[in-house]
Design a protein around this motif. Structure first.
Motif, mmCIF file in Angstrom:
data_model
loop_
_atom_site.group_PDB
_atom_site.id
_atom_site.type_symbol
_atom_site.label_atom_id
_atom_site.label_comp_id
_atom_site.label_asym_id
_atom_site.label_seq_id
_atom_site.Cartn_x
_atom_site.Cartn_y
_atom_site.Cartn_z
ATOM 1 N N ALA A 1 -1.603 4.850 -5.372
ATOM 2 C CA ALA A 1 -1.782 3.880 -4.738
ATOM 3 C C ALA A 1 -3.282 4.312 -5.076
ATOM 4 N N GLY B 1 0.154 -2.519 0.440
ATOM 5 C CA GLY B 1 0.183 -2.072 2.297
ATOM 6 C C GLY B 1 0.983 -3.550 3.407
ATOM 7 N N THR C 1 -5.973 -5.635 -1.972
ATOM 8 C CA THR C 1 -4.942 -5.629 -0.780
ATOM 9 C C THR C 1 -4.885 -3.624 -1.267
ATOM 10 N N LEU C 2 -4.465 -2.674 -0.446
ATOM 11 C CA LEU C 2 -3.818 -1.904 -0.673
ATOM 12 C C LEU C 2 -2.758 -1.662 -1.459
ATOM 13 N N LEU D 1 0.548 -0.223 -3.121
ATOM 14 C CA LEU D 1 0.908 0.782 -2.511
ATOM 15 C C LEU D 1 1.358 1.903 -3.129
#
Length: 179
Positions: A103, A124, A143-144, A146
């Motif tokens: 991540a 995410g 934005t994450l 992952l």
């Protein structure tokens, strides 16, 4: 038990029933979903050295840290004269077989172009995506992300990432908890 006859019992009957259900589902599945299902089965069966369901980030201490890492090479960074304060940076990301990237976030917009192999990735709030040579995906700023991985135990994968971020060309990667 008679000679030449196998005693199946409840477990054997359950496996047989499951096999029939899976075969029927496969026959009724649209072509695109068949490819995704085949990739899922290949991922589950391809290696015992990685998490069984690698479409989810591996928990700490689970062995994911023993998987190969990606390598990143910055190819260019150029200021965008028509967008003050911003630059476009291109990087080449190599994914050895079974490579895993945990991540993280990126400070700017990113477009990834798959040059070789297969990359599985998840942002995410989005489902896992499987991208092959010639396909692209986009990441909005911060934005994450992952995970990203090469699920293939034999063939490497490679992508070209194009970042639009601050003009100082870095940093390009932020920790997952950065807001």
């Amino acid at each position: 038990m008679k000679a030449g006859r196998l005693h199946r019992g409840p477990l054997g009957a359950g496996i047989a029933a499951l096999s029939l259900v899976l075969a029927a589902g496969w026959a009724l599945m649209p072509h695109g979903n068949r490819q995704e299902a085949a990739q899922w089965f290949a991922d589950v069966c391809s290696s015992v050295a990685r998490p069984m369901f690698s479409s989810a980030p591996a928990p700490a201490g689970s062995g994911a840290d023993a998987r190969p890492a990606t390598s990143v090479k910055v190819l260019s960074c150029e200021a965008l004269p028509n967008v003050p304060g911003k630059a476009v940076t291109t990087v080449l990301v190599d994914f050895p077989p079974l490579a895993y990237s945990p991540a993280h976030r990126h400070p700017g917009s990113v477009t990834a172009i798959i040059l070789e192999g297969t990359i599985r990735s998840q942002l995410g709030g989005a489902p896992v995506g499987t991208y092959r040579s010639g396909e692209t995906f986009f990441e909005p700023p911060r934005t994450l992300h992952l995970f990203a991985e090469n699920p293939d135990p034999v063939r490497p994968a490679k992508l070209l990432a194009v970042f639009v971020a601050d003009k100082n060309c870095g940093p390009l990667v932020l920790p997952p908890d950065a807001d």
